[in-house]
Design a protein around this motif. Structure first.
Motif, PDB file in Angstrom:
ATOM      1  N   THR A 262       0.821  -1.207   0.000  1.00  0.00           N
ATOM      2  CA  THR A 262       0.000   0.000   0.000  1.00  0.00           C
ATOM      3  C   THR A 262       0.855   1.256   0.000  1.00  0.00           C
ATOM      4  O   THR A 262       0.536   2.247  -0.676  1.00  0.00           O
ATOM      5  CB  THR A 262      -0.926   0.005   1.228  1.00  0.00           C
ATOM      6  OG1 THR A 262      -1.717  -1.183   1.231  1.00  0.00           O
ATOM      7  CG2 THR A 262      -1.843   1.216   1.211  1.00  0.00           C
ATOM      8  N   LEU A 318      -8.250   2.942   8.473  1.00  0.00           N
ATOM      9  CA  LEU A 318      -8.012   2.815   7.038  1.00  0.00           C
ATOM     10  C   LEU A 318      -9.183   3.285   6.182  1.00  0.00           C
ATOM     11  O   LEU A 318      -9.152   3.133   4.957  1.00  0.00           O
ATOM     12  CB  LEU A 318      -7.688   1.360   6.686  1.00  0.00           C
ATOM     13  CG  LEU A 318      -6.492   0.729   7.406  1.00  0.00           C
ATOM     14  CD1 LEU A 318      -6.262  -0.683   6.908  1.00  0.00           C
ATOM     15  CD2 LEU A 318      -5.239   1.570   7.214  1.00  0.00           C
ATOM     16  N   ILE A 321      -8.118   5.705   3.456  1.00  0.00           N
ATOM     17  CA  ILE A 321      -7.262   5.092   2.436  1.00  0.00           C
ATOM     18  C   ILE A 321      -8.105   4.324   1.428  1.00  0.00           C
ATOM     19  O   ILE A 321      -7.877   4.397   0.220  1.00  0.00           O
ATOM     20  CB  ILE A 321      -6.217   4.186   3.101  1.00  0.00           C
ATOM     21  CG1 ILE A 321      -5.298   5.032   3.995  1.00  0.00           C
ATOM     22  CG2 ILE A 321      -5.409   3.432   2.063  1.00  0.00           C
ATOM     23  CD1 ILE A 321      -4.288   4.234   4.767  1.00  0.00           C
ATOM     24  N   SER A 324      -9.924   6.791  -0.845  1.00  0.00           N
ATOM     25  CA  SER A 324      -8.990   7.413  -1.772  1.00  0.00           C
ATOM     26  C   SER A 324      -8.570   6.454  -2.878  1.00  0.00           C
ATOM     27  O   SER A 324      -8.489   6.830  -4.053  1.00  0.00           O
ATOM     28  CB  SER A 324      -7.754   7.909  -1.013  1.00  0.00           C
ATOM     29  OG  SER A 324      -6.801   8.460  -1.894  1.00  0.00           O
ATOM     30  N   TYR A 325      -8.326   5.197  -2.510  1.00  0.00           N
ATOM     31  CA  TYR A 325      -7.901   4.213  -3.500  1.00  0.00           C
ATOM     32  C   TYR A 325      -8.998   3.939  -4.525  1.00  0.00           C
ATOM     33  O   TYR A 325      -8.728   3.796  -5.719  1.00  0.00           O
ATOM     34  CB  TYR A 325      -7.492   2.916  -2.800  1.00  0.00           C
ATOM     35  CG  TYR A 325      -6.014   2.838  -2.503  1.00  0.00           C
ATOM     36  CD1 TYR A 325      -5.365   3.910  -1.897  1.00  0.00           C
ATOM     37  CD2 TYR A 325      -5.267   1.716  -2.829  1.00  0.00           C
ATOM     38  CE1 TYR A 325      -4.020   3.856  -1.616  1.00  0.00           C
ATOM     39  CE2 TYR A 325      -3.911   1.652  -2.559  1.00  0.00           C
ATOM     40  CZ  TYR A 325      -3.288   2.733  -1.954  1.00  0.00           C
ATOM     41  OH  TYR A 325      -1.952   2.681  -1.696  1.00  0.00           O
ATOM     42  N   SER A 346       0.848   6.049   6.523  1.00  0.00           N
ATOM     43  CA  SER A 346      -0.281   6.346   5.641  1.00  0.00           C
ATOM     44  C   SER A 346       0.205   6.819   4.272  1.00  0.00           C
ATOM     45  O   SER A 346       1.060   7.712   4.183  1.00  0.00           O
ATOM     46  CB  SER A 346      -1.170   7.420   6.258  1.00  0.00           C
ATOM     47  OG  SER A 346      -2.181   7.806   5.360  1.00  0.00           O
ATOM     48  N   LEU A 348      -1.575   8.497   2.322  1.00  0.00           N
ATOM     49  CA  LEU A 348      -2.264   9.766   2.075  1.00  0.00           C
ATOM     50  C   LEU A 348      -1.568  10.901   2.797  1.00  0.00           C
ATOM     51  O   LEU A 348      -0.802  10.694   3.737  1.00  0.00           O
ATOM     52  CB  LEU A 348      -3.720   9.679   2.534  1.00  0.00           C
ATOM     53  CG  LEU A 348      -4.601   8.593   1.929  1.00  0.00           C
ATOM     54  CD1 LEU A 348      -6.010   8.728   2.467  1.00  0.00           C
ATOM     55  CD2 LEU A 348      -4.594   8.669   0.414  1.00  0.00           C
TER      56      LEU A 348
END
Length: 498
Positions: A262, A318, A321, A324-325, A346, A348
Motif C-alpha cells: 500500500t 483505514l 485510504i 482514496s484508493y 499512511s 495519504l
C-alpha cells in the motif's frame, strides 16, 4: 428444607403476577447459555488480558486439564488466566466478555428468568468475569460467584473461598427474610448443592429444552449492545483457537506485505495485488457521482481547484485510504488522535487538527482551495456494531460540496480497532485477517437545499441529515451517543489523545 421438583417448561404456565412475588436463584452458565464450555471465556481473558503467549499456554495445557475433574480444571484455568494480572486494569469482564455471553444466551431461558421479580445469579466462574454481563445488560445485581485472591494489587490466580462463602450467606439470609417462596432454574444436579438447598421449589432445564432454544436475537437483548472492546472477532473454541495460532505467523507476514504494498506501490499496481492476496473492496457509485468525479478530474487538469468533502461513518483508521484508493483521487486525511506510526505509514497526506475550530477551519479551507479532497469521519471514533454515533456538525460549516459515503467492514479473526489497547497496531491487526472485506458505497452528493450555504440549513440539521442518509444506506440505527460515551464506558476517560 423439603424441596419440590418441577419441570422447567411449567414456568411458562405460571401467572406473571405470581412470578413477580418470587425470588429466583439460577445458575448463570447452565440456565442462560444455550451451549456452555468454560474454555472460550477463559481464552478471552488469557488473550485479551495476558496476551498471545498466555493464551498459547492455556491452549497447550488444556488437553491435559480435560483429564481432571471439573472443579480442578476450573481452578487450573483460573490460575493460568489470572496469575499476575493487575486488578485495577482488568476491564475485560465489562468490555469484552458481555458480547460473547449475549451471543450465547438462549431465547427460551432468558424470557422466563426476566419474568421473576428479584433474581440472583449464581455462577461457577469468577464473579469478575460475569458481573458486567449480568449487571450492565440483564439488570441482575445480586450475584454469587467466586473471588480471586489479590496480593499487592495483582491477582494470584487462587480462589478466596472464604469471601465466597461469606457473600453467599449474606445474600441468602437477606433473601430468606424477604421472600416466602424461592424459585430456581438449574440443570443436572446443582440443585443438590448450596446455595440451592435453601430453595423450596426447584425448576430445572433439561438437555432437550436447550436443544429447542435459539440464540437470542439482537433486538431482544434487555439492553442494547453498542460498544465492546478486544481484538478477537470470533468465539475462541479450542479448535478455532488452534487455527488462529497456526495462522498467526502467516498473518503477520501477510499484514506486513499488505502495508508495504500500500505504501510503496502506485494505485494501478497495488490495487490488483492487494485483491489477489485477499483484500476485498466491493464498491458502488451512482451515475451522478461518477459525473462529478469526471468534472473534478477535468477541473484538476485545467488547474481549477475545487476540493470536495467525503463524509463517512468510521470503521477503522483505514477508512480514508480505502475511499482514496477507490476514487483514485488526491485525498487528504484529517485526524485528531491517530498514532504517529499510522500517520507515518499512511500513503495519504495526513494533517493533524488542533481541536481549535478557527484554526482547523482555516486548515480545511486551505486544503480544499488546493484542489485536494478531504475525507472526514464525523463520528470521531469507531463503532463495531450496526449503529451510527452522533455526527459532529463541523464539516457542514466548511463546504457545501459534501458526498456521504457508507462503509461496512467484515472481519473473521481480528478487530482492527481498540479503545484500551495500542492503537498503533490497529492497521496491522486488520491486515492480519485472511479476507478482510471493506464495502464502500458512495451516495449522491448532498442537495443544495440540504446545505448550510446554499440551503440555509443549520450545521446540526446538515449533520443529522447526513447521518440519517448513511444510516438508511447501511441499515444502521442512528444514535445520539458520542466518542465520550464510548470511552467512558470502555476505558473510563473522554477518549482524547494527546
Amino acid at each position: 428444607m423439603q424441596q419440590k421438583y418441577h419441570k422447567y417448561a411449567s414456568l411458562t404456565k405460571i401467572d406473571n403476577q405470581v412470578l413477580q412475588n418470587k425470588t429466583l436463584l439460577f445458575n448463570v452458565e447452565e440456565t442462560l447459555l444455550k451451549s456452555f464450555s468454560m474454555f472460550p471465556y477463559f481464552m478471552l481473558v488469557a488473550f485479551e488480558g495476558g496476551g498471545p503467549l498466555r493464551a498459547l499456554v492455556l491452549l497447550i495445557v488444556y488437553p491435559f486439564m480435560c483429564i481432571l475433574k471439573e472443579e480442578m480444571r476450573l481452578k487450573a484455568m483460573i490460575f493460568i488466566c489470572f496469575f499476575g494480572i493487575k486488578k485495577a486494569r482488568f476491564t475485560i469482564g465489562r468490555t469484552v466478555l458481555p458480547k460473547f455471553f449475549l451471543e450465547n444466551v438462549g431465547d427460551g431461558s432468558l424470557e422466563v428468568v426476566m419474568r421473576f421479580g428479584r433474581k440472583v445469579g449464581v455462577t461457577n466462574l469468577p464473579r469478575i468475569m460475569v458481573e458486567g454481563f449480568l449487571m450492565d445488560y440483564l439488570g441482575i445485581e445480586d450475584i454469587v460467584g467466586r473471588e480471586i485472591k489479590v496480593l499487592g494489587g495483582y491477582y494470584t490466580g487462587l480462589l478466596d473461598v472464604g469471601v465466597v462463602n461469606d457473600e453467599q450467606e449474606m445474600i441468602f439470609a437477606h433473601i430468606m427474610s424477604q421472600s416466602q417462596k424461592v424459585g430456581i432454574c438449574c440443570i443436572n444436579k446443582c440443585f443438590q448443592t448450596p446455595p440451592f438447598t435453601y430453595c423450596k421449589d426447584i425448576y430445572y432445564v433439561s438437555k432437550d429444552d436447550k436443544k429447542r432454544w435459539n440464540n437470542l436475537p439482537r433486538d431482544k437483548y434487555p439492553k442494547t449492545l453498542i460498544f465492546h472492546d478486544g481484538r478477537l472477532a470470533f468465539m475462541p473454541t479450542p479448535g478455532d483457537t488452534l487455527v488462529m495460532f497456526i495462522w498467526l505467523p502467516f498473518g503477520f507476514i501477510l499484514s506486513i506485505s499488505r502495508v508495504l504494498i500500500t505504501i510503496l506501490l502506485p494505485y494501478q499496481l497495488s490495487l490488483p495485488i492487494l485483491a489477489f492476496i485477499g483484500l476485498r473492496y466491493p464498491t458502488s457509485m451512482p451515475l451522478s457521482l461518477k459525473h462529478i468525479h469526471m468534472q473534478h478530474t477535468t477541473s484538476s487538469i485545467n488547474k481549477i481547484p475545487k476540493g470536495m468533502i467525503y463524509v463517512c461513518n468510521h470503521k477503522t483508521v483505514l477508512d480514508s485510504i480505502y475511499i482514496s484508493y477507490i476514487c483514485r483521487m488526491n485525498c487528504s486525511l484529517l485526524f485528531y488522535g491517530i498514532s504517529k506510526l499510522s500517520a507515518f505509514l499512511s500513503p495519504l497526506n495526513t494533517i493533524a487538527l488542533t481541536r481549535n475550530r478557527e484554526k482547523d477551519a482555516a486548515i480545511m479551507h486551505k486544503v480544499l482551495r488546493q484542489g485536494r479532497n478531504i475525507v472526514m469521519c464525523p463520528e470521531g471514533t469507531t463503532c463495531r456494531e450496526p449503529y451510527l454515533l452522533r455526527f459532529s456538525p463541523f464539516f457542514a460549516e466548511i463546504s457545501d460540496d459534501i458526498i456521504p459515503v457508507a462503509l461496512q467492514l467484515n472481519v473473521s479473526m481480528f478487530y482492527g480497532t481498540t479503545a484500551s489497547g495500542m492503537k498503533a497496531f490497529d492497521p496491522f491487526c486488520l491486515m492480519m485477517n485472511p479476507w478482510p472485506s471493506y464495502y464502500v458505497q458512495f451516495l449522491d452528493k448532498l442537495p443544495e437545499a440540504c446545505t448550510c450555504g446554499s440551503g440555509g440549513r443549520t450545521k446540526f440539521e446538515v449533520a443529522n441529515y447526513v447521518q440519517d442518509v448513511i444510516g438508511k444506506a447501511l441499515g444502521y440505527k442512528c444514535t445520539a451517543l458520542t466518542r465520550k460515551d464510548k470511552y467512558s464506558i470502555l476505558v473510563g476517560n473522554n477518549g482524547l489523545v494527546n
